[in-house]
Design an enzyme around this catalytic site. Sequence first.
Site, short mmCIF file in Angstrom:
data_model
loop_
_atom_site.label_atom_id
_atom_site.label_comp_id
_atom_site.label_asym_id
_atom_site.label_seq_id
_atom_site.Cartn_x
_atom_site.Cartn_y
_atom_site.Cartn_z
CE LYS A 83 -4.48 1.05 2.20
NZ LYS A 83 -5.26 0.78 3.65
O1 G3P Z 1 -7.70 2.12 5.27
C1 G3P Z 1 -8.35 3.11 5.01
C2 G3P Z 1 -9.58 3.73 5.40
O2 G3P Z 1 -10.46 2.63 5.06
C3 G3P Z 1 -9.93 4.55 6.69
O3 G3P Z 1 -10.90 4.62 6.91
O4 G3P Z 1 -12.84 5.43 8.57
O5 G3P Z 1 -10.22 6.00 9.08
O6 G3P Z 1 -11.62 7.09 7.13
P1 G3P Z 1 -11.45 5.83 8.14
#
Ligand code: G3P
Length: 217
Positions: A83
């Site tokens: 990633k």
């Molecule tokens: O892995 C990245 C992503 O899914 C993060 O989600 O909820 O932290 O914006 P969030």
Amino acid sequence: MKFFVDTADTADIKELAATGLLDGVTTNPSLILKAGRPMKDVIAEICDLVEGPVSAEVTATEADAMIAEGRSLAAIADNIAVKLPLTLDGLKACRTLTDEGRMVNVTLCFSANQALLAAKAGASFISPFIGRLDDINIDGMDLIREIRIIYDNYGFETEILAASIRSANHVKDCALVGADVATVPPAVLKGLVKHPLTDKGLEQFLSDWAKTGQSIL
Ligand code: G3P
């Protein structure tokens, strides 16, 4: 649409993998912090639990260092997707790692042009963040729609991996607009199966069945 789970919690991953519905896993440095364990140990354990792609994120910010970290992460298992953040260095590293035959997930995508660049850099996955756009009053789902059109216009094979999903409606809308993958927090993923009318209907069927006095086996 494929389902990935967005977590580094191996207990949740084990439980979801046992359903046969899990196609992969995504992690990020914040999720590794939450897991409270050494990153490479957690990632190796996750790679043993699921056959599909497991995203492991680099933390370097300069291309050569990202490539070195990416190679080191990819050595953990064959199903690692390295990633990389959506920066110019990240895209340079993406091209190199992709040319070496490694899966790459380009993350922190917030615009269609960024997604176009990631596809041109050969990314296996692009991760547009829906919830974080919604947080600033920009419709995150519009971004998924735009990327779908652009990728289809040019036949890019980069998979749209919708990320930062916060609700069951996000999941449904991703499927409606044609995301290839949704990476979903464990609680949201487990909640997708639930419907009060299913529970009510099942209760009624079981109660009527009991009254028949029969058994199937
Ligand atoms: O892995 C990245 C992503 O899914 C993060 O989600 O909820 O932290 O914006 P969030």
